[in-house]
Design an enzyme around this catalytic site. Structure first.
Site, mmCIF file in Angstrom:
data_model
loop_
_atom_site.group_PDB
_atom_site.id
_atom_site.type_symbol
_atom_site.label_atom_id
_atom_site.label_comp_id
_atom_site.label_asym_id
_atom_site.label_seq_id
_atom_site.Cartn_x
_atom_site.Cartn_y
_atom_site.Cartn_z
ATOM 1 N N PRO A 2 0.824 -1.205 0.000
ATOM 2 C CA PRO A 2 0.000 0.000 0.000
ATOM 3 C C PRO A 2 0.861 1.259 0.000
ATOM 4 O O PRO A 2 1.710 1.442 0.876
ATOM 5 C CB PRO A 2 -0.804 -0.109 1.295
ATOM 6 N N GLU A 3 0.649 2.106 -0.986
ATOM 7 C CA GLU A 3 1.295 3.406 -1.055
ATOM 8 C C GLU A 3 0.194 4.469 -0.951
ATOM 9 O O GLU A 3 -0.934 4.138 -0.600
ATOM 10 C CB GLU A 3 2.104 3.513 -2.355
ATOM 11 N N HIS A 90 -4.760 -14.046 10.519
ATOM 12 C CA HIS A 90 -3.733 -13.017 10.706
ATOM 13 C C HIS A 90 -4.262 -11.721 11.298
ATOM 14 O O HIS A 90 -3.708 -10.660 11.053
ATOM 15 C CB HIS A 90 -3.013 -12.713 9.387
ATOM 16 N N ARG A 109 2.482 -10.405 7.399
ATOM 17 C CA ARG A 109 3.931 -10.197 7.489
ATOM 18 C C ARG A 109 4.358 -9.404 8.718
ATOM 19 O O ARG A 109 5.560 -9.283 8.983
ATOM 20 C CB ARG A 109 4.400 -9.474 6.228
#
Length: 270
Positions: A2-3, A90, A109
């Site tokens: 994500p940017e 997660h 992650r």
DNA sequence: CACGCCTCCTGTGCGC
DNA sequence: TGCGCACAGGAGGCGT
């Protein structure tokens, strides 16, 4: 990954779901992450709005007096996803809201950050504290951008990624903007004229990506699980083995600033 | 201070 | 088929 366009899309989508809601409880998984802290400080406070700076989501939290008492800071990292799916895999953090919904932060992650700070006090978040101008606001001036690039002796791609020259640009949009501006990602000499071109291309590409709710290449998804629609507009990122749409030269791959980088060796110049 | 390298993390996809 | 490993990369931290 994500940017800015992805984070902005998440911000817009979550606004109607969280504005005016109070946080009644918070819980997190037991993994001892340094990137998640002080969450209990959010309990009992109300979310008034969702702001964004660069890739950071900023949620001012209002107390009973009506004053902003805390600020919830969320960074999606590489694989962070916000949603209302408390039982998904997660899940790292769950915020129970006063309408019964559970805002959940999933992050396989564990590169994402979720923390509560004193409003505007970002000493524990160095990148946020030293964040450069928003590329889609008037504070992102051509002149300032050109000066910053001239003072930098790093490869131009590294300068784009460091969040101090400009906020919110990551690997996808750095590669795309450099290709559009015909600038070699490893170039350390960017003159005023080329800085102007790169400035314009950054704005053009980020604006178009926001309009299509970002790029879903690997991990990014919206709150409702939907994908961003900018992936089909990519010209270089992820095109290893492909060739340049402008000149048909096979793309080359390099590692710059520890990031995989795809570029056209013919029309992107040093 | 600026710069560059290493580290944190785990799912995915590839080659053998 | 199954295993092992390289790879993905945003940002923090540290050494030079």
């Amino acid at each position: 990954m994500p940017e800015l366009p992805e984070v902005e899309s998440v911000r817009r989508q979550m606004l109607p779901h969280v504005c005016g809601r109070s946080i009644t409880a918070v819980d997190r998984d037991p993994y001892p992450s340094k990137r998640i802290y002080a969450l209990a400080d959010a309990v009992g406070l109300r979310i008034d709005t969702v702001l964004r700076r660069g890739k950071y989501l900023l949620l001012p939290l209002t107390g009973a007096s009506g004053a902003v008492e805390k600020e919830l800071v969320i960074h999606l990292g590489m694989t962070g996803v916000l949603g209302f799916t408390p039982d998904a895999p997660h899940v790292r953090v769950r915020f129970a809201l006063d309408d019964g919904a559970q805002l959940t932060f999933r992050d396989p992650r564990r590169f994402g950050r979720v923390c509560v700070v004193t409003p505007g006090m970002y000493a524990t978040i160095p990148t946020l504290q030293r964040l450069g101008p928003e590329p889609l606001e008037s504070t992102f001036s051509v002149a300032g951008f050109a000066v910053a690039l001239q003072h930098s002796r790093t490869p131009v791609k590294a300068a784009l990624l460091n969040q101090r020259v400009v906020a919110g640009v990551g690997n996808i949009y750095a590669d795309e903007a450099l290709w559009a501006a015909k600038i070699h990602p490893a170039s350390r000499r960017i003159g005023v004229k080329r800085a102007g071109v790169l400035h314009a291309e950054l704005i053009r590409i980020l604006t178009a990506a926001v309009a299509r709710e970002g790029t879903t290449f690997r991990n990014y998804e919206l709150l409702n699980g939907a994908s961003g629609k900018f992936a089909s507009a990519l010209n270089v990122y992820g095109k290893t083995g492909g060739s340049c749409p402008r000149c048909a030269t096979p793309f080359r791959r390099a590692v710059i600033a520890q990031r995989g980088t795809t570029y056209c060796p013919k029309c992107q110049r040093h």
